[in-house]
Design an enzyme around this catalytic site. Structure first.
Site, PDB file in Angstrom:
ATOM      1  CD  GLU A 190     -16.025 -15.354  49.723  1.00 33.48           C
ATOM      2  OE1 GLU A 190     -17.145 -15.020  49.312  1.00 33.48           O
ATOM      3  OE2 GLU A 190     -15.030 -14.619  49.680  1.00 33.48           O
ATOM      4  CG  ASP A 211     -11.842 -15.904  43.472  1.00 38.37           C
ATOM      5  OD1 ASP A 211     -11.528 -15.566  44.627  1.00 38.37           O
ATOM      6  OD2 ASP A 211     -12.673 -15.281  42.793  1.00 38.37           O
TER       7      ASP A 211
END
Length: 328
Positions: A212, A33
């Site tokens: 997401e 991420d």
């Protein structure tokens, strides 16, 4: 004249070679991420990420790496330890975002992240005077509930975007849904009346079905919205995008929405949850993302927690559409 021509050829050869010499993964160890920024205070690039390798995505702290050239990265240490440095988050230190803003004559850094409250995930923010900290948490979450009317999804995967034309800043978040809101001037609270559900509708796991990892940037007057498709533990995890005329949508999904996806021929899998970097003063762009380590593809080996950070050049067609990135 001959010497001048030789010098020019050498200059371009060196620059081309520098761009090609980025070797993935760019960070040692397991990280996911990734959030990338360029600091105008230090004239260096910084990457912040989810610390990976812990079962159940159970990492509890965030680290930072810096670079002068996008190739060699220096470990800057732990910048935020949730159990130690916050009053509300016990762990699950996931998917950070950071914004550099000038307040008066000084730069401030606002570090957004998600953590576990004991009754679900929430978004927090910590502040520093340097991109490497020390960061001080404000003491409470700034987003800890789903937008009105939603019954599923988590408050994770935060992104922050400041419109270069208006100076207004916006926060985005959500797993299972995409939400956005304008930030107040303090950068530590949202204007609730602006909270908007932005989830792109439709699509499949083969193309752009939203999961997401929202990321927003602006180029030539167009707002680009990126997001991740499928599950972070599967090889198909990839990035899709759409565009808008506004930082709070609505989003128009691109006709060819895939930005980057796995390449079986190169044994590159699960290329998603990204951020984007523009080289200051130039129309030169890079996508920073994570992929699954090829030795941990089997479910029993934990592919979703054995991820590594990569970077590749991202280019655009004349009409502003993104050319699909071939992962390196």
């Amino acid at each position: 004249m001959k010497k001048l021509i030789t010098a020019i050829i050498l200059f371009f050869a060196i620059n081309i070679q520098a761009k090609q010499n980025i070797s993935n993964p760019i960070l040692a160890g397991y990280h996911a991420d990734p959030e990338v920024i360029y600091s105008h205070l230090t004239n260096r690039y910084y990457i912040y990420s989810t610390t990976d390798g812990t079962p159940g995505w159970g990492g509890w702290y965030f680290t930072c790496f810096s670079s002068a050239n996008l190739k060699l990265w220096k470990y800057e240490g732990i910048i935020l330890n949730l159990p130690r440095d916050t009053k509300w988050a016990s762990g699950n230190a996931w998917a950070p975002a950071i914004e550099e803003k000038k307040v008066g004559d000084k730069y401030k850094y606002y570090y957004y992240y998600s953590g576990e409250t004991g009754h679900g995930k929430a978004i927090g923010v910590a502040i520093a005077n340097s991109p490497t900290g020390p960061f001080t948490d404000i003491g409470h979450p700034i987003v800890d509930n789903r937008p009105a009317g939603l019954t599923h999804g988590q408050q994770i995967d935060v992104d922050v975007f400041t419109d270069p034309d208006t100076g207004k800043s916006y926060l985005y978040w959500g797993n299972g849904y995409m939400a956005g809101a304008e930030l107040n001037d303090d950068m530590t609270s949202i204007k609730k009346e602006t909270e908007t559900v932005l989830t792109p509708s439709g699509g499949t796991l083969k193309d752009y079905a939203y999961r997401e990892g929202t990321y927003v940037f602006k180029r030539k007057g167009i707002y680009y919205f990126m997001w991740s498709v499928d599950d972070t533990g599967v090889a198909n995890y990839h990035v899709a995008y759409g565009t808008s005329d506004s930082p709070l949508g609505p989003i128009k999904v691109a006709e060819q929405p895939i930005v980057i996806q796995q390449d079986l021929s190169k044994e590159i899998y699960g290329t998603a949850h990204n951020s984007v970097l523009q080289i200051p003063g130039r129309d030169e762009w890079y996508i920073v993302y994570h992929r699954i380590n090829k030795n941990y593809l089997q479910k029993e080996k934990g592919p979703g927690i054995h991820r590594e950070v990569c970077i590749d050049r991202m280019e655009f067609n004349a009409d502003g559409t993104i050319i699909q990135v071939k992962p390196n």
